[in-house]
Design a protein around this motif. Structure first.
Motif, PDB file in Angstrom:
ATOM      1  N   GLN A   1     -11.672  10.402 -30.524  1.00  0.00           N
ATOM      2  CA  GLN A   1     -11.589   9.073 -29.945  1.00  0.00           C
ATOM      3  C   GLN A   1     -12.984   8.473 -29.809  1.00  0.00           C
ATOM      4  O   GLN A   1     -13.981   9.179 -29.655  1.00  0.00           O
ATOM      5  CB  GLN A   1     -10.885   9.140 -28.580  1.00  0.00           C
ATOM      6  N   ASN A   2     -13.018   7.160 -29.875  1.00  0.00           N
ATOM      7  CA  ASN A   2     -14.274   6.408 -29.890  1.00  0.00           C
ATOM      8  C   ASN A   2     -14.990   6.492 -28.537  1.00  0.00           C
ATOM      9  O   ASN A   2     -14.417   6.139 -27.503  1.00  0.00           O
ATOM     10  CB  ASN A   2     -13.957   4.949 -30.244  1.00  0.00           C
ATOM     11  N   LYS A   3     -16.234   6.918 -28.562  1.00  0.00           N
ATOM     12  CA  LYS A   3     -17.008   7.103 -27.327  1.00  0.00           C
ATOM     13  C   LYS A   3     -17.239   5.785 -26.593  1.00  0.00           C
ATOM     14  O   LYS A   3     -17.434   5.776 -25.379  1.00  0.00           O
ATOM     15  CB  LYS A   3     -18.346   7.773 -27.645  1.00  0.00           C
ATOM     16  N   CYS A   4     -17.213   4.669 -27.319  1.00  0.00           N
ATOM     17  CA  CYS A   4     -17.400   3.384 -26.651  1.00  0.00           C
ATOM     18  C   CYS A   4     -16.135   2.937 -25.902  1.00  0.00           C
ATOM     19  O   CYS A   4     -16.186   2.007 -25.107  1.00  0.00           O
ATOM     20  CB  CYS A   4     -17.830   2.317 -27.655  1.00  0.00           C
ATOM     21  N   ARG A   5     -15.002   3.623 -26.186  1.00  0.00           N
ATOM     22  CA  ARG A   5     -13.770   3.292 -25.463  1.00  0.00           C
ATOM     23  C   ARG A   5     -13.490   4.282 -24.350  1.00  0.00           C
ATOM     24  O   ARG A   5     -12.776   3.983 -23.404  1.00  0.00           O
ATOM     25  CB  ARG A   5     -12.578   3.261 -26.428  1.00  0.00           C
ATOM     26  N   THR A   6     -14.022   5.490 -24.503  1.00  0.00           N
ATOM     27  CA  THR A   6     -13.940   6.494 -23.448  1.00  0.00           C
ATOM     28  C   THR A   6     -15.120   7.432 -23.613  1.00  0.00           C
ATOM     29  O   THR A   6     -15.293   8.031 -24.677  1.00  0.00           O
ATOM     30  CB  THR A   6     -12.636   7.306 -23.492  1.00  0.00           C
ATOM     31  N   PHE A   7     -15.944   7.536 -22.570  1.00  0.00           N
ATOM     32  CA  PHE A   7     -17.133   8.389 -22.713  1.00  0.00           C
ATOM     33  C   PHE A   7     -16.753   9.831 -23.001  1.00  0.00           C
ATOM     34  O   PHE A   7     -17.555  10.594 -23.537  1.00  0.00           O
ATOM     35  CB  PHE A   7     -18.017   8.303 -21.462  1.00  0.00           C
TER      36      PHE A   7
ATOM     37  N   TYR B   1     -26.522  15.772 -23.266  1.00  0.00           N
ATOM     38  CA  TYR B   1     -26.630  14.338 -22.978  1.00  0.00           C
ATOM     39  C   TYR B   1     -26.237  14.084 -21.526  1.00  0.00           C
ATOM     40  O   TYR B   1     -25.460  14.840 -20.944  1.00  0.00           O
ATOM     41  CB  TYR B   1     -25.721  13.537 -23.925  1.00  0.00           C
ATOM     42  N   PRO B   2     -26.739  12.994 -20.961  1.00  0.00           N
ATOM     43  CA  PRO B   2     -26.360  12.677 -19.577  1.00  0.00           C
ATOM     44  C   PRO B   2     -24.850  12.465 -19.488  1.00  0.00           C
ATOM     45  O   PRO B   2     -24.254  11.829 -20.361  1.00  0.00           O
ATOM     46  CB  PRO B   2     -27.091  11.360 -19.293  1.00  0.00           C
ATOM     47  N   TYR B   3     -24.261  12.999 -18.437  1.00  0.00           N
ATOM     48  CA  TYR B   3     -22.816  12.844 -18.242  1.00  0.00           C
ATOM     49  C   TYR B   3     -22.453  11.361 -18.232  1.00  0.00           C
ATOM     50  O   TYR B   3     -23.097  10.558 -17.569  1.00  0.00           O
ATOM     51  CB  TYR B   3     -22.416  13.490 -16.916  1.00  0.00           C
ATOM     52  N   GLY B   4     -21.451  11.000 -18.998  1.00  0.00           N
ATOM     53  CA  GLY B   4     -21.011   9.611 -19.034  1.00  0.00           C
ATOM     54  C   GLY B   4     -21.681   8.766 -20.093  1.00  0.00           C
ATOM     55  O   GLY B   4     -21.351   7.593 -20.248  1.00  0.00           O
ATOM     56  N   THR B   5     -22.596   9.346 -20.862  1.00  0.00           N
ATOM     57  CA  THR B   5     -23.278   8.546 -21.887  1.00  0.00           C
ATOM     58  C   THR B   5     -22.278   8.017 -22.913  1.00  0.00           C
ATOM     59  O   THR B   5     -21.247   8.632 -23.186  1.00  0.00           O
ATOM     60  CB  THR B   5     -24.362   9.366 -22.603  1.00  0.00           C
ATOM     61  N   LEU B   6     -22.612   6.862 -23.487  1.00  0.00           N
ATOM     62  CA  LEU B   6     -21.762   6.265 -24.519  1.00  0.00           C
ATOM     63  C   LEU B   6     -22.410   6.371 -25.902  1.00  0.00           C
ATOM     64  O   LEU B   6     -21.950   5.754 -26.859  1.00  0.00           O
ATOM     65  CB  LEU B   6     -21.508   4.789 -24.185  1.00  0.00           C
ATOM     66  N   TYR B   7     -23.475   7.150 -25.993  1.00  0.00           N
ATOM     67  CA  TYR B   7     -24.220   7.205 -27.250  1.00  0.00           C
ATOM     68  C   TYR B   7     -24.836   8.585 -27.416  1.00  0.00           C
ATOM     69  O   TYR B   7     -25.626   9.011 -26.569  1.00  0.00           O
ATOM     70  CB  TYR B   7     -25.315   6.123 -27.220  1.00  0.00           C
ATOM     71  N   GLN B   8     -24.443   9.272 -28.483  1.00  0.00           N
ATOM     72  CA  GLN B   8     -24.975  10.608 -28.759  1.00  0.00           C
ATOM     73  C   GLN B   8     -25.448  10.674 -30.216  1.00  0.00           C
ATOM     74  O   GLN B   8     -24.787  11.239 -31.079  1.00  0.00           O
ATOM     75  CB  GLN B   8     -23.890  11.661 -28.489  1.00  0.00           C
ATOM     76  N   PRO B   9     -26.620  10.067 -30.492  1.00  0.00           N
ATOM     77  CA  PRO B   9     -27.056   9.907 -31.877  1.00  0.00           C
ATOM     78  C   PRO B   9     -27.448  11.206 -32.571  1.00  0.00           C
ATOM     79  O   PRO B   9     -27.526  11.241 -33.794  1.00  0.00           O
ATOM     80  CB  PRO B   9     -28.267   8.977 -31.743  1.00  0.00           C
ATOM     81  N   ASN B  10     -27.667  12.256 -31.813  1.00  0.00           N
ATOM     82  CA  ASN B  10     -28.131  13.512 -32.411  1.00  0.00           C
ATOM     83  C   ASN B  10     -27.323  14.670 -31.837  1.00  0.00           C
ATOM     84  O   ASN B  10     -27.853  15.670 -31.397  1.00  0.00           O
ATOM     85  CB  ASN B  10     -29.632  13.692 -32.108  1.00  0.00           C
ATOM     86  N   GLU B  11     -25.982  14.488 -31.860  1.00  0.00           N
ATOM     87  CA  GLU B  11     -25.175  15.453 -31.135  1.00  0.00           C
ATOM     88  C   GLU B  11     -24.969  16.759 -31.913  1.00  0.00           C
ATOM     89  O   GLU B  11     -25.083  16.820 -33.128  1.00  0.00           O
ATOM     90  CB  GLU B  11     -23.823  14.841 -30.731  1.00  0.00           C
ATOM     91  N   HIS B  12     -24.649  17.786 -31.172  1.00  0.00           N
ATOM     92  CA  HIS B  12     -24.318  19.117 -31.687  1.00  0.00           C
ATOM     93  C   HIS B  12     -23.058  19.015 -32.550  1.00  0.00           C
ATOM     94  O   HIS B  12     -22.206  18.161 -32.310  1.00  0.00           O
ATOM     95  CB  HIS B  12     -24.054  20.026 -30.484  1.00  0.00           C
ATOM     96  N   VAL B  13     -22.945  19.889 -33.523  1.00  0.00           N
ATOM     97  CA  VAL B  13     -21.691  19.923 -34.288  1.00  0.00           C
ATOM     98  C   VAL B  13     -20.547  20.360 -33.366  1.00  0.00           C
ATOM     99  O   VAL B  13     -20.762  21.021 -32.347  1.00  0.00           O
ATOM    100  CB  VAL B  13     -21.778  20.870 -35.505  1.00  0.00           C
TER     101      VAL B  13
ATOM    102  N   THR C   1     -20.013   6.782 -14.833  1.00  0.00           N
ATOM    103  CA  THR C   1     -18.695   6.649 -15.440  1.00  0.00           C
ATOM    104  C   THR C   1     -18.821   5.879 -16.739  1.00  0.00           C
ATOM    105  O   THR C   1     -19.787   5.159 -16.954  1.00  0.00           O
ATOM    106  CB  THR C   1     -17.722   5.894 -14.526  1.00  0.00           C
ATOM    107  N   GLY C   2     -17.855   6.059 -17.599  1.00  0.00           N
ATOM    108  CA  GLY C   2     -17.893   5.410 -18.900  1.00  0.00           C
ATOM    109  C   GLY C   2     -17.094   4.124 -18.887  1.00  0.00           C
ATOM    110  O   GLY C   2     -16.667   3.649 -17.845  1.00  0.00           O
ATOM    111  N   CYS C   3     -16.901   3.568 -20.088  1.00  0.00           N
ATOM    112  CA  CYS C   3     -16.231   2.280 -20.189  1.00  0.00           C
ATOM    113  C   CYS C   3     -14.742   2.490 -20.428  1.00  0.00           C
ATOM    114  O   CYS C   3     -14.173   1.948 -21.341  1.00  0.00           O
ATOM    115  CB  CYS C   3     -16.839   1.437 -21.304  1.00  0.00           C
ATOM    116  N   THR C   4     -14.108   3.294 -19.589  1.00  0.00           N
ATOM    117  CA  THR C   4     -12.704   3.614 -19.808  1.00  0.00           C
ATOM    118  C   THR C   4     -11.792   2.425 -19.548  1.00  0.00           C
ATOM    119  O   THR C   4     -10.638   2.439 -19.916  1.00  0.00           O
ATOM    120  CB  THR C   4     -12.266   4.783 -18.914  1.00  0.00           C
ATOM    121  N   GLY C   5     -12.322   1.387 -18.908  1.00  0.00           N
ATOM    122  CA  GLY C   5     -11.479   0.244 -18.620  1.00  0.00           C
ATOM    123  C   GLY C   5     -11.437  -0.769 -19.748  1.00  0.00           C
ATOM    124  O   GLY C   5     -10.749  -1.774 -19.654  1.00  0.00           O
ATOM    125  N   MET C   6     -12.159  -0.502 -20.833  1.00  0.00           N
ATOM    126  CA  MET C   6     -12.170  -1.468 -21.929  1.00  0.00           C
ATOM    127  C   MET C   6     -10.805  -1.562 -22.579  1.00  0.00           C
ATOM    128  O   MET C   6     -10.083  -0.591 -22.653  1.00  0.00           O
ATOM    129  CB  MET C   6     -13.191  -1.055 -22.990  1.00  0.00           C
TER     130      MET C   6
END
Ligand code: ZN
Length: 311
Positions: free
Chosen positions: A83-89, A262-274, A12-17
């Motif tokens: 939306q920011n991936k660090c606030r919701t995966f 990317y792994p489900y729930g990751t908070l970082y996708q530095p080389n993501e698909h367009v 799960t991601g950091c949705t509670g932030m």
């Protein structure tokens, strides 16, 4: 670069932030000039730019300085908001289409804050807004309550009946729906299967086809295999008869490396698909579903730019 591999479920991601109020960011370096409303593009479509560097989370989200939402002007009357991936995966993409009389937003995002609503309000001014949804999953409707009851804002009910009423879909899911923004007509295609209220929107002005969670560069979850196959086939037939500038979904989960998610729930996708796919991807998906047949496969089927995941 972080390692990417085929997704495993369960994180799960950091949705509670707790989000803080952040203003939309300005176009980033490298963004092209914004084409105007009157410019005719290929096939008479009003063009836009997808030259954008999307924020994509952080290896350490405590150090993430990105805004809560990133606003990218596709053109003067079309906006894509992430939306920011660090606030919701989920880091969903939300769309805003503005006509001469009114505007339509497509999804209210994955966080229950007022930032998205205030951002959209700032872009549409005094025009009325229909807050529509691709479908009723939580990461597409989370801030409905912030839009509801606001002057000039109407939220589409998260039911099949709600979609039918908002878009004049007489027979669900077979008949096309429509919506008029003033000099900007939208076609609405009911495409249940990922979720039972799912719709796609085609903007005749730009040729953008908005496909929500039914087609995007990531894991295409398909709980209702039979219904999804029929929906994608209808959507492919619809698209075949019209100019499609881009196919735009609600998430990016693929790496830029073909077939890699990317792994489900990751908070970082530095080389993501367009973000953008094409009409050819829709044809590819339809053909694959036809070839796979009526029985739900037991394993995910990776394609270069999306993964069919009926599991
Ligand atoms: Zn969904």
């Amino acid at each position: 670069m972080a390692a990417a591999w085929l997704a495993t479920l369960g994180l799960t991601g950091c949705t509670g932030m707790t989000p803080s109020g952040v203003t939309p960011d300005a176009p980033r370096a490298g963004d092209a000039a914004i084409p105007g409303e009157g410019d005719a593009g290929v096939g008479g479509l009003v063009p836009g730019s997808l030259t954008v560097s999307w924020m994509h989370g952080s290896a350490d989200c405590t150090q993430n300085a990105d805004p809560e939402v990133q606003v990218h002007p596709y053109n003067a009357t079309t906006y894509i908001i992430r939306q920011n991936k660090c606030r919701t995966f989920e880091a969903p993409f939300v769309y805003l289409l503005i006509g001469s009389q009114s505007a339509l937003s497509f999804d209210t995002g994955a966080t229950n804050t007022q930032t998205l609503r205030d951002t959209i309000k700032g872009l549409i001014g005094t025009k009325p807004l229909l807050a529509a949804h691709s479908h009723a999953h939580g990461d597409h409707i989370a801030s409905d309550g912030k839009f509801a009851g606001q002057p000039g804002m109407t939220v589409v009910a998260n039911t099949v009946a709600g979609q039918q009423a908002a878009f004049a879909i007489t027979t669900w899911p077979e008949t096309l729906g429509h919506y008029e923004l003033g000099g900007r007509a939208l076609d609405v295609i009911a495409i249940p299967g990922h979720e039972l209220t799912h719709i796609a929107i085609y903007d005749r002005q730009t040729g953008l086809l908005l496909t929500g969670d039914s087609l995007y560069p990531g894991l295409l979850f398909i709980p209702d295999w039979t219904t999804y196959r029929a929906s994608i086939h209808r959507l492919a037939q619809f698209a075949q008869a019209r100019p499609i500038a881009h196919v735009l979904g609600a998430h990016v989960e693929m790496s830029a490396t073909p077939k890699v998610v990317y792994p489900y729930g990751t908070l970082y996708q530095p080389n993501e698909h367009v973000l953008q796919l094409t009409a050819a991807h829709l044809v590819e998906l339809d053909a694959a579903l036809i070839q796979l047949g009526p029985n739900k496969p037991a394993q995910p089927i990776p394609h270069d730019d999306f993964v069919i995941d009926p599991t």
